[in-house]
Design a protein around this motif. Structure first.
Motif, PDB file in Angstrom:
ATOM      1  N   GLN A 148      36.245  35.923  49.314  1.00 45.13           N
ATOM      2  CA  GLN A 148      36.554  34.801  49.825  1.00 45.13           C
ATOM      3  C   GLN A 148      35.271  34.399  50.787  1.00 45.13           C
ATOM      4  N   ALA A 195      32.222  33.352  48.410  1.00 44.21           N
ATOM      5  CA  ALA A 195      32.617  31.970  47.889  1.00 44.21           C
ATOM      6  C   ALA A 195      32.488  31.208  49.074  1.00 44.21           C
ATOM      7  N   THR A 244      38.457  25.120  47.511  1.00 45.46           N
ATOM      8  CA  THR A 244      38.643  25.190  46.287  1.00 45.46           C
ATOM      9  C   THR A 244      38.152  26.575  45.744  1.00 45.46           C
ATOM     10  N   ALA A 245      36.721  26.849  46.226  1.00 45.64           N
ATOM     11  CA  ALA A 245      36.118  27.919  45.866  1.00 45.64           C
ATOM     12  C   ALA A 245      36.596  29.229  46.497  1.00 45.64           C
ATOM     13  N   ARG A 295      39.632  30.155  44.314  1.00 49.77           N
ATOM     14  CA  ARG A 295      39.523  30.764  42.950  1.00 49.77           C
ATOM     15  C   ARG A 295      38.978  32.081  43.307  1.00 49.77           C
ATOM     16  N   SER A 296      38.338  32.343  44.271  1.00 50.06           N
ATOM     17  CA  SER A 296      37.794  33.593  44.523  1.00 50.06           C
ATOM     18  C   SER A 296      39.022  34.609  44.528  1.00 50.06           C
ATOM     19  N   TYR A 297      40.080  34.438  45.534  1.00 49.48           N
ATOM     20  CA  TYR A 297      41.277  35.240  45.724  1.00 49.48           C
ATOM     21  C   TYR A 297      42.270  34.396  46.598  1.00 49.48           C
ATOM     22  N   ASP A 299      44.861  32.285  48.848  1.00 53.59           N
ATOM     23  CA  ASP A 299      45.155  30.736  49.027  1.00 53.59           C
ATOM     24  C   ASP A 299      44.011  30.292  49.912  1.00 53.59           C
TER      25      ASP A 299
END
Ligand code: MEV
Length: 299
Positions: free
Chosen positions: A240, A243, A277-278, A281-283, A285
């Protein structure tokens, strides 16, 4: 009947080192816990929103016990609701403790000032979890951006704040104990890391006053490197954090004890969505939040 609410928080700098008296800086955020107290009924009843977390009730019970040193409380119902994720480094225990003491203080006209409420909440956390710094309880009571142990209160920061939540619950007490064991084994090495984290918080105060969010972010990244060295970062948090940085955050780090829980990134407000958002997407919420000047309030 009295309703009080108190906010959660993120650490900009200084978790773990603050346990050893080093400086830390934390911001209140706009997630809150609300506590309603009603006199009457038969005995003391707690209706907690933390149904899946029986660990919160000890904080409420201990807070009532502390206020009972000043007034006789026999029949009482306490209702709790909260938007702060539990066991995640966002200060949910402190918020419920502060809001409970605040509501009892008002309902029973105890006459505690905010500083006294913060201190009582800190003593409550200490008794329940064994180890704690006054950071979470102080920032939840005062709001804004706080510096501990100096107990200074600065205005809220005005950049974007994005939180990544791994959903992996952690025990603050266990993480504090792990870091303590490491420090006892290598006092010279780990002592130096704690000193460096403290120095970052010292530099941070001036940067916050100047709204220099780029430099604050840079120092958050350095702070994260030192937290990594203490062994409190897990791979999911690293995903996270990286990202957020790759998508333009000024800085990103763990907030709180680590071992799970949350990370925090600061950024230009226009970048919040992309970074959230990134992170998602990484892990786990993510959510966008704001720093708030509202600490403990009576509704
Ligand atoms: C927990 O949110 C932060 C720690 O520094 C412990 C504390 O300050 O009480 C790890």
């Amino acid at each position: 009947m009295t309703i009080c609410s108190a906010p959660g928080k993120v650490f900009l700098f200084g978790e773990h080192a603050v346990v050893y008296g080093k400086r830390a800086i934390a911001c209140a955020i706009d997630l809150r816990t609300e506590v309603e107290v009603n006199r009457g009924g038969n005995g003391i009843h707690i209706h907690s929103a933390f149904k899946d977390d029986p660990d919160k009730n000890p904080y409420i019970k201990m807070a009532i016990k502390k206020v009972q040193q000043y007034v006789d409380i026999k029949n009482l119902s306490v209702k709790v609701s909260s938007t702060i994720p539990i066991a995640s480094g966002l200060g949910s225990s402190a918020a419920v403790t502060v809001a409970t003491i605040g509501a009892l203080n008002e309902e029973f006209q105890v006459g505690l000032r905010k500083e006294e409420i913060a201190l009582m909440a800190y003593q409550t956390e200490l008794e329940v979890q064994g180890a704690a710094s006054p950071t979470d309880t102080f920032v939840s009571t005062m709001g804004g951006t706080v510096i501990v142990p100096d107990r200074k209160v600065l205005p809220p920061i005005s950049c974007g704040i994005v939180v990544g939540h791994t959903g992996i619950s952690k025990s603050t007490a266990r993480m504090v104990a792990r870091v303590r064991a490491l420090k006892e084994k290598y006092p010279d090495v780990i002592g130096g890391i704690m000193d460096s984290i403290g120095c970052i918080s010292v530099r941070g105060e001036d940067l916050i006053k100047k709204n220099d969010y780029r430099s604050i972010g840079e120092l958050m990244n350095v702070n994260q490197g030192l937290l990594d060295a203490l062994g409190i970062t897990i791979p999911e948090l690293s995903l996270q954090i990286h990202a957020a940085r790759q998508h333009g955050a000024y800085g990103a780090k763990v907030t709180g004890a680590g071992g799970g829980g949350c990370m925090v990134a600061i950024c230009d407000e226009k970048k919040c969505k992309e970074i959230a958002t990134a992170i998602g997407r990484s892990y786990g919420d993510s959510f966008i939040t704001r720093s708030t000047s509202e600490g403990l309030i009576i509704k």
